[in-house]
Design a protein around this motif. Structure first.
Motif, PDB file in Angstrom:
ATOM      1  N   LYS A 109       0.847  -1.195   0.000  1.00  0.00           N
ATOM      2  CA  LYS A 109       0.000   0.000   0.000  1.00  0.00           C
ATOM      3  C   LYS A 109       0.884   1.247   0.000  1.00  0.00           C
ATOM      4  N   LEU A 110       0.436   2.238  -0.741  1.00  0.00           N
ATOM      5  CA  LEU A 110       1.160   3.501  -0.861  1.00  0.00           C
ATOM      6  C   LEU A 110       0.616   4.506   0.147  1.00  0.00           C
ATOM      7  N   VAL A 111       1.514   5.303   0.731  1.00  0.00           N
ATOM      8  CA  VAL A 111       1.091   6.312   1.688  1.00  0.00           C
ATOM      9  C   VAL A 111       1.863   7.609   1.425  1.00  0.00           C
ATOM     10  N   LEU A 112       1.176   8.724   1.586  1.00  0.00           N
ATOM     11  CA  LEU A 112       1.830  10.036   1.556  1.00  0.00           C
ATOM     12  C   LEU A 112       2.154  10.370   3.000  1.00  0.00           C
ATOM     13  N   TRP A 113       3.435  10.576   3.307  1.00  0.00           N
ATOM     14  CA  TRP A 113       3.854  10.666   4.699  1.00  0.00           C
ATOM     15  C   TRP A 113       4.741  11.883   4.940  1.00  0.00           C
ATOM     16  N   SER A 114       4.597  12.449   6.114  1.00  0.00           N
ATOM     17  CA  SER A 114       5.486  13.511   6.580  1.00  0.00           C
ATOM     18  C   SER A 114       5.950  13.170   7.978  1.00  0.00           C
ATOM     19  N   ALA A 115       7.192  13.516   8.287  1.00  0.00           N
ATOM     20  CA  ALA A 115       7.704  13.293   9.638  1.00  0.00           C
ATOM     21  C   ALA A 115       7.084  14.276  10.629  1.00  0.00           C
ATOM     22  N   ARG A 116       6.422  15.307  10.107  1.00  0.00           N
ATOM     23  CA  ARG A 116       5.799  16.319  10.963  1.00  0.00           C
ATOM     24  C   ARG A 116       4.380  15.900  11.364  1.00  0.00           C
ATOM     25  N   GLU A 117       4.094  15.995  12.634  1.00  0.00           N
ATOM     26  CA  GLU A 117       2.743  15.718  13.119  1.00  0.00           C
ATOM     27  C   GLU A 117       1.771  16.739  12.529  1.00  0.00           C
ATOM     28  N   GLY A 118       0.642  16.264  12.008  1.00  0.00           N
ATOM     29  CA  GLY A 118      -0.389  17.151  11.510  1.00  0.00           C
ATOM     30  C   GLY A 118      -0.126  17.799  10.167  1.00  0.00           C
ATOM     31  N   TYR A 119       0.993  17.493   9.541  1.00  0.00           N
ATOM     32  CA  TYR A 119       1.327  18.154   8.267  1.00  0.00           C
ATOM     33  C   TYR A 119       0.510  17.579   7.110  1.00  0.00           C
ATOM     34  N   VAL A 120       0.363  16.263   7.077  1.00  0.00           N
ATOM     35  CA  VAL A 120      -0.431  15.605   6.026  1.00  0.00           C
ATOM     36  C   VAL A 120      -1.823  15.312   6.580  1.00  0.00           C
ATOM     37  N   ASP A 121      -2.853  15.803   5.888  1.00  0.00           N
ATOM     38  CA  ASP A 121      -4.224  15.551   6.320  1.00  0.00           C
ATOM     39  C   ASP A 121      -4.682  14.173   5.826  1.00  0.00           C
ATOM     40  N   GLN A 177      14.048   8.265   3.649  1.00  0.00           N
ATOM     41  CA  GLN A 177      15.067   8.997   4.407  1.00  0.00           C
ATOM     42  C   GLN A 177      15.031  10.488   4.121  1.00  0.00           C
ATOM     43  N   PHE A 178      14.721  10.865   2.878  1.00  0.00           N
ATOM     44  CA  PHE A 178      14.607  12.281   2.547  1.00  0.00           C
ATOM     45  C   PHE A 178      13.554  12.965   3.411  1.00  0.00           C
ATOM     46  N   VAL A 179      12.449  12.259   3.645  1.00  0.00           N
ATOM     47  CA  VAL A 179      11.374  12.820   4.468  1.00  0.00           C
ATOM     48  C   VAL A 179      11.746  12.758   5.950  1.00  0.00           C
ATOM     49  N   ALA A 180      12.275  11.636   6.380  1.00  0.00           N
ATOM     50  CA  ALA A 180      12.607  11.448   7.793  1.00  0.00           C
ATOM     51  C   ALA A 180      13.634  12.458   8.289  1.00  0.00           C
ATOM     52  N   THR A 181      14.551  12.861   7.406  1.00  0.00           N
ATOM     53  CA  THR A 181      15.606  13.806   7.782  1.00  0.00           C
ATOM     54  C   THR A 181      15.210  15.259   7.557  1.00  0.00           C
ATOM     55  N   GLY A 182      14.015  15.499   6.985  1.00  0.00           N
ATOM     56  CA  GLY A 182      13.560  16.861   6.763  1.00  0.00           C
ATOM     57  C   GLY A 182      14.022  17.487   5.464  1.00  0.00           C
ATOM     58  N   ASN A 183      14.703  16.709   4.621  1.00  0.00           N
ATOM     59  CA  ASN A 183      15.127  17.252   3.323  1.00  0.00           C
ATOM     60  C   ASN A 183      13.941  17.417   2.378  1.00  0.00           C
ATOM     61  N   ALA A 184      12.844  16.733   2.671  1.00  0.00           N
ATOM     62  CA  ALA A 184      11.578  16.925   1.966  1.00  0.00           C
ATOM     63  C   ALA A 184      10.483  16.952   3.025  1.00  0.00           C
ATOM     64  N   GLU A 185       9.527  17.865   2.865  1.00  0.00           N
ATOM     65  CA  GLU A 185       8.462  17.970   3.860  1.00  0.00           C
ATOM     66  C   GLU A 185       7.565  16.737   3.876  1.00  0.00           C
ATOM     67  N   LEU A 186       7.414  16.103   2.733  1.00  0.00           N
ATOM     68  CA  LEU A 186       6.551  14.933   2.630  1.00  0.00           C
ATOM     69  C   LEU A 186       6.984  14.074   1.458  1.00  0.00           C
ATOM     70  N   GLY A 187       6.440  12.871   1.374  1.00  0.00           N
ATOM     71  CA  GLY A 187       6.836  11.994   0.279  1.00  0.00           C
ATOM     72  C   GLY A 187       5.953  10.768   0.180  1.00  0.00           C
TER      73      GLY A 187
END
Length: 259
Positions: A109-121, A177-187
């Motif tokens: 399953k595909l998910v759009l994810w951000s390491a930030r709480e509340g960033y992805v609705d 890793q790009f998302v987890a490290t903050g180099n991308a806001e989401l992915g």
């Protein structure tokens, strides 16, 4: 009595030693090419498999497309756990596998994810707002989850608007890793990377509806190098069993329903 007990202990020790020697002789090693999205599940499954069978799993992780090239160039893998069903099918047709060994071990399953709480609705509206600077995605030419991400953008009519903001990872691990490290806001990542035991393990996410991308059927197959390796067959049999199924479902995958 002492002599009798001593002889009995010696006999039991000898029998136990012989049994262990037989098990050691029968235990084998299986070299496995594993799609990057399945890294965490296979590590758990391998530990159980090794404990239950004595066979050792030596796993390499990477993009499915990259493994295809390596296998065709003679890489010494016994088993291939792909992130799609088309690549193993292609290897089947090319005569690079053991006929009849291929099966679907998980449906991703595909998910759009951000390491930030509340960033992805929970409806993915963050994509349409397009207020982020970078969206991480795996190489769609080599990684099925990257392809699924591009299909999602296309279905939503957002490809051209978001294309300049795409940050491409070589595989789904790097995209994560790009998302987890903050180099991308989401992915776009695999649900299995951010999910365990019924919940997202951190950050915020939108589970992408299945109708926005082609089904991610992940197939396993024994390669020609593993045709005479009992450990290779044992591993695929184990993947079909209840212990492996429990781990696979715990990471958010679905299982192929019996036909």
């Amino acid at each position: 009595m002492r002599l009798t007990l001593s002889r009995l202990f010696f006999s039991l020790s000898t029998a136990l030693g012989a049994a262990l020697s037989v098990c050691a002789a029968q235990a084998g090693e299986v070299q496995v090419a594993v799609a990057a999205n399945f890294t965490a599940p296979i590590k758990e499954i391998a530990a159980q498999f090794e404990q239950d069978t004595g066979h050792k799993v030596v796993a390499a992780f990477g993009p499915t497309g990259g493994f295809y090239t390596q296998i065709r160039n003679g890489a010494p893998f016994d088993v291939f756990l792909a992130a799609d069903d088309t690549t193993p099918e292609k290897l089947d047709k090319e005569g690079a596998t053991v006929p009849g060994s291929r099966f679907t071990y998980a449906i991703g399953k595909l998910v759009l994810w951000s390491a930030r709480e509340g960033y992805v609705d929970d409806k993915g509206e963050v994509l349409k707002k397009n207020e982020f600077r970078h969206l991480s995605i795996a190489n769609p030419k080599a990684a099925p989850y990257g392809l699924a991400g591009m299909q999602t953008l296309a279905k939503l009519g957002l490809t051209e608007a978001i294309r300049p903001k795409l940050v491409e990872g070589a595989n789904i691990t790097q995209a994560y890793q790009f998302v987890a490290t903050g180099n991308a806001e989401l992915g776009f990542v695999a649900l299995s990377q951010v999910y365990k035991d019924g919940k997202i393990t951190g950050g915020s996410a939108w589970l992408v509806p299945a109708n926005l991308y082609d089904p991610i059927r992940q197939d396993a197959v024994i390669l020609l190098k593993g045709r005479d390796n009992p450990a290779a067959k044992a591993l695929l049999d184990y993947l079909k069993g209840p212990k492996a199924a429990a781990v696979i479902k715990a990471y958010g995958y679905e299982l192929q329903t019996a036909k």
